[in-house]
Design a protein around this motif. Structure first.
Motif, PDB file in Angstrom:
ATOM      1  N   UNK A  11       0.823  -1.207   0.000  1.00  0.00           N
ATOM      2  CA  UNK A  11       0.000   0.000   0.000  1.00  0.00           C
ATOM      3  C   UNK A  11       0.863   1.265   0.000  1.00  0.00           C
ATOM      4  N   UNK A  12       2.008   1.228   0.671  1.00  0.00           N
ATOM      5  CA  UNK A  12       2.907   2.386   0.649  1.00  0.00           C
ATOM      6  C   UNK A  12       3.386   2.653  -0.772  1.00  0.00           C
ATOM      7  N   UNK A  13       3.724   1.616  -1.503  1.00  0.00           N
ATOM      8  CA  UNK A  13       4.195   1.797  -2.891  1.00  0.00           C
ATOM      9  C   UNK A  13       3.070   2.282  -3.791  1.00  0.00           C
ATOM     10  N   UNK A  14       1.863   1.755  -3.600  1.00  0.00           N
ATOM     11  CA  UNK A  14       0.743   2.197  -4.426  1.00  0.00           C
ATOM     12  C   UNK A  14       0.405   3.664  -4.197  1.00  0.00           C
ATOM     13  N   UNK A  15       0.386   4.081  -2.956  1.00  0.00           N
ATOM     14  CA  UNK A  15      -0.050   5.438  -2.630  1.00  0.00           C
ATOM     15  C   UNK A  15       1.048   6.457  -2.870  1.00  0.00           C
ATOM     16  N   UNK A  16       2.300   6.105  -2.523  1.00  0.00           N
ATOM     17  CA  UNK A  16       3.381   7.092  -2.575  1.00  0.00           C
ATOM     18  C   UNK A  16       4.417   6.823  -3.658  1.00  0.00           C
ATOM     19  N   UNK A  17       4.438   5.626  -4.237  1.00  0.00           N
ATOM     20  CA  UNK A  17       5.436   5.326  -5.251  1.00  0.00           C
ATOM     21  C   UNK A  17       6.833   5.280  -4.651  1.00  0.00           C
ATOM     22  N   UNK A  18       7.817   5.689  -5.447  1.00  0.00           N
ATOM     23  CA  UNK A  18       9.185   5.735  -4.947  1.00  0.00           C
ATOM     24  C   UNK A  18       9.950   4.459  -5.211  1.00  0.00           C
ATOM     25  N   UNK A  19      11.133   4.336  -4.636  1.00  0.00           N
ATOM     26  CA  UNK A  19      12.002   3.176  -4.902  1.00  0.00           C
ATOM     27  C   UNK A  19      11.431   1.885  -4.346  1.00  0.00           C
ATOM     28  N   UNK A  20      11.917   0.778  -4.870  1.00  0.00           N
ATOM     29  CA  UNK A  20      11.405  -0.533  -4.452  1.00  0.00           C
ATOM     30  C   UNK A  20      11.793  -0.873  -3.018  1.00  0.00           C
ATOM     31  N   UNK A  21      12.851  -0.249  -2.514  1.00  0.00           N
ATOM     32  CA  UNK A  21      13.291  -0.531  -1.148  1.00  0.00           C
ATOM     33  C   UNK A  21      12.791   0.514  -0.152  1.00  0.00           C
ATOM     34  N   UNK A  22      11.718   1.180  -0.483  1.00  0.00           N
ATOM     35  CA  UNK A  22      11.185   2.223   0.395  1.00  0.00           C
ATOM     36  C   UNK A  22      10.758   1.622   1.737  1.00  0.00           C
ATOM     37  N   UNK A  23      11.125   2.258   2.866  1.00  0.00           N
ATOM     38  CA  UNK A  23      10.753   1.723   4.179  1.00  0.00           C
ATOM     39  C   UNK A  23       9.244   1.724   4.394  1.00  0.00           C
ATOM     40  N   UNK A  24       8.790   0.782   5.211  1.00  0.00           N
ATOM     41  CA  UNK A  24       7.383   0.730   5.603  1.00  0.00           C
ATOM     42  C   UNK A  24       7.314   0.327   7.072  1.00  0.00           C
ATOM     43  N   UNK A  25       6.190  -0.181   7.533  1.00  0.00           N
ATOM     44  CA  UNK A  25       5.966  -0.372   8.954  1.00  0.00           C
ATOM     45  C   UNK A  25       6.946  -1.319   9.630  1.00  0.00           C
ATOM     46  N   UNK A  49       7.772  -5.678   8.878  1.00  0.00           N
ATOM     47  CA  UNK A  49       9.046  -6.092   8.301  1.00  0.00           C
ATOM     48  C   UNK A  49       9.764  -5.014   7.512  1.00  0.00           C
ATOM     49  N   UNK A  50       9.357  -3.774   7.650  1.00  0.00           N
ATOM     50  CA  UNK A  50       9.934  -2.701   6.843  1.00  0.00           C
ATOM     51  C   UNK A  50      11.019  -1.888   7.516  1.00  0.00           C
ATOM     52  N   UNK A  51      11.505  -2.334   8.675  1.00  0.00           N
ATOM     53  CA  UNK A  51      12.556  -1.598   9.355  1.00  0.00           C
ATOM     54  C   UNK A  51      12.014  -0.438  10.179  1.00  0.00           C
ATOM     55  N   UNK A  52      12.921   0.291  10.814  1.00  0.00           N
ATOM     56  CA  UNK A  52      12.521   1.341  11.730  1.00  0.00           C
ATOM     57  C   UNK A  52      12.625   2.749  11.188  1.00  0.00           C
ATOM     58  N   UNK A  53      12.993   2.910   9.915  1.00  0.00           N
ATOM     59  CA  UNK A  53      13.177   4.262   9.383  1.00  0.00           C
ATOM     60  C   UNK A  53      11.868   5.043   9.315  1.00  0.00           C
ATOM     61  N   UNK A  54      10.791   4.412   8.871  1.00  0.00           N
ATOM     62  CA  UNK A  54       9.506   5.106   8.813  1.00  0.00           C
ATOM     63  C   UNK A  54       9.061   5.513  10.212  1.00  0.00           C
ATOM     64  N   UNK A  55       9.206   4.619  11.182  1.00  0.00           N
ATOM     65  CA  UNK A  55       8.842   4.958  12.554  1.00  0.00           C
ATOM     66  C   UNK A  55       9.676   6.132  13.054  1.00  0.00           C
ATOM     67  N   UNK A  56      10.953   6.159  12.688  1.00  0.00           N
ATOM     68  CA  UNK A  56      11.802   7.278  13.072  1.00  0.00           C
ATOM     69  C   UNK A  56      11.318   8.587  12.489  1.00  0.00           C
ATOM     70  N   UNK A  57      10.889   8.553  11.225  1.00  0.00           N
ATOM     71  CA  UNK A  57      10.355   9.760  10.593  1.00  0.00           C
ATOM     72  C   UNK A  57       9.083  10.217  11.282  1.00  0.00           C
ATOM     73  N   UNK A  58       8.247   9.259  11.689  1.00  0.00           N
ATOM     74  CA  UNK A  58       7.011   9.611  12.381  1.00  0.00           C
ATOM     75  C   UNK A  58       7.298  10.278  13.731  1.00  0.00           C
ATOM     76  N   UNK A  59       8.287   9.780  14.437  1.00  0.00           N
ATOM     77  CA  UNK A  59       8.660  10.370  15.726  1.00  0.00           C
ATOM     78  C   UNK A  59       9.180  11.792  15.525  1.00  0.00           C
TER      79      UNK A  59
END
Length: 514
Positions: free
Chosen positions: A398-412, A416-426
């Motif tokens: 859903x992140x790729x569908x809504x926002x596009x971007x690179x195939x390795x884009x972080x998610x929840x 299983x998407x790592x902690x980068x998105x959570x860091x951005x949210x904080x």
């Protein structure tokens, strides 16, 4: 959508015949084809614009919900005042957002901090921006101002509403929306140059942080600087409930807000005619819009039910007002991640949001903080949880569908998407708190020092409807003129002694007061 094109040089070999006739036929076919393609393009623009306008109307209808919710949550003697402030939020917000707000938020090209074009809608519209987009964003801006008005209800001077509402919608809110929603914003998940914060940008799809946290934190500072209403806490510090005068209006307002949220969250896609993958399939942005409506519904309903049973266990009552606030807390929380999470995750979001609201209310009582509508706790606390929730449960697809971007884009993180998105949210939570504190805090403090913020204790006790607005919102006597007098004659209903089944009669009490 695949582009439609026609070339006469491609058609000539297929048509045969003499060169002159073949060329003429090919040119004619291509001209008709291009006309059809242009009509389809016009239709796409029209459908998307109509969808956005309809969503804007739904979001604007939330102002009616705010008005009813606020009116029911305050005491009867302040009903006219709170209704007028809701009208003011829309009216003053329209002028300030037209003159400055929209330009500061979406005035592209610009830097990552603030927009610098389209003041007063100059050089408007553009292929990327139409008037429908302005109306939609204005409806969001006045929603933030409406949240703040609930926190400072029943004790704030009318001039203070004028000042803060214009400042919030014309400057404070637009800067935040530029950071996270503009294609130039430094933390936007849809940043045009691809330089995303922590490789992901902030996912705040419909505004848990941009709208709800901004309005909630602004209200927090206003209420803190003003202090609690008279009688809210006794001399020992014990909390005393100053209940609103109409649960019916609270429920009506809640349903209107619920209805408007289907423009708030699904409408934030902005367009509906966008396929995902090849055209002609059943799955596209229209499906994502439907899914977003489902996640919105599930989060709100789960939060409402959780609040119902939790308050029953804690207080021993089935309280409709608490359930309404729980519903709204769930909606505020899911707003950030509504487009990028699975429906089952929305249930988790709503369940936690209810407990966040309950905890924030308990903390507010402990520190003697008074918010008549629980706006700071609901929109600020649940909005912050919603941002964290998106960083935990956003799915890769859903992140790729809504926002596009690179195939390795972080998610929840939990998906299983790592902690980068959570860091951005904080980071968003921190900067929103800091920005609103740095702007609205000094404004409310200056109004307080200038004695423009809080009304006198006498006016507060009598009610602002009478002292500031010329009379009460409700007529308590058949003689309308009496409703404008402090010593309002009321009728006391008592049974007569003539017959046990006689109806009660009204016995006037000359000295009764409201």
């Amino acid at each position: 959508m695949a582009s439609l094109s026609c070339s006469s040089t491609d058609l000539i070999p297929l048509l045969g015949g003499t060169a002159t006739n073949t060329t003429a036929v090919a040119d004619y076919i291509c001209s008709r084809f291009e006309t059809i393609a242009a009509k389809l393009s016009d239709t796409t623009y029209a459908i998307d614009s109509t969808y956005l306008l309809f969503s804007a109307y739904l979001v604007f209808a939330m102002q009616l919900g705010f008005a009813m919710l606020c009116a029911g949550s305050v005491r009867a003697k302040n009903t006219m005042n709170i209704m007028l402030t809701n009208v003011l939020d829309a009216a003053a917000g329209a002028i300030s957002y037209y003159l400055f707000g929209f330009a500061l938020a979406f005035g592209s090209p610009s830097n990552g901090f603030i927009g610098r074009h389209f003041f007063g809608l100059k050089d408007f519209p553009l292929p990327s921006f139409d008037y429908s987009y302005f109306i939609y964003q204005w409806a969001f801006a006045i929603a933030a101002a409406g949240i703040t008005s609930g926190s400072i209800a029943e004790r704030t001077q009318f001039v203070a509403y004028l000042i803060y509402s214009s400042f919030l919608t014309g400057f404070v809110y637009p800067v935040v929306s530029h950071w996270f929603w503009s294609s130039d914003g430094w933390a936007s998940a849809a940043r045009s140059n691809g330089d995303l914060l922590l490789g992901s940008g902030v996912i705040d799809f419909a505004g848990s942080g941009v709208v709800h946290m901004v309005g909630g934190i602004a209200g927090l500072w206003g209420a803190l600087i003003e202090g609690p209403r008279i009688g809210r806490f006794d001399r020992t510090g014990r909390s005393i409930a100053l209940r609103g005068h109409s649960a019916s209006l609270v429920v009506l307002g809640t349903f209107l807000l619920w209805f408007g949220w289907y423009g708030f969250n699904p409408g934030s896609f902005l367009k509906i005619l966008k396929p995902y993958g090849e055209s002609g399939g059943y799955y596209g942005q229209w499906s994502a819009i439907g899914r977003t409506a489902v996640t919105t519904t599930l989060a709100g309903c789960t939060a409402g039910l959780t609040t119902l049973f939790s308050r029953r266990l804690l207080d021993g009552h089935w309280n409709v007002t608490d359930v309404c606030n729980g519903l709204l807390g769930g909606f505020a929380a899911i707003t950030a991640g509504c487009a990028v999470v699975e429906p089952w995750a929305a249930i988790v979001c709503g369940f936690v949001a209810a407990w966040v609201l309950i905890a924030c209310n308990k903390l507010a009582e402990r520190v003697k903080y008074d918010d008549p509508l629980e706006a700071a706790q609901l929109h600020g606390g649940c909005g912050a949880w919603g941002l964290l929730f998106a960083g935990l449960f956003a799915t890769e697809k859903y992140v790729r569908e809504v926002y596009g971007g690179p195939s390795d884009r972080p998610y929840g993180l939990l998906m299983g998407g790592g902690g980068k998105l959570l860091g951005a949210q904080i980071i968003q939570i921190i900067v929103v708190c800091g920005w609103v504190t740095a702007t609205m805090g000094p404004l409310f403090y200056a109004l307080h020092k200038l004695k423009l913020l809080r009304i006198s204790s006498g006016d507060e006790m009598a009610g602002m409807d009478l002292t500031r607005h010329g009379g009460f919102a409700y007529v308590y006597s058949e003689d309308d003129e009496l409703s404008f007098k402090p010593g309002l004659p009321l009728g006391k209903v008592e049974p007569t002694n003539s017959h046990p089944n006689s109806p009660p009669v009204a016995v006037p009490e000359a000295e009764a007061t409201v």
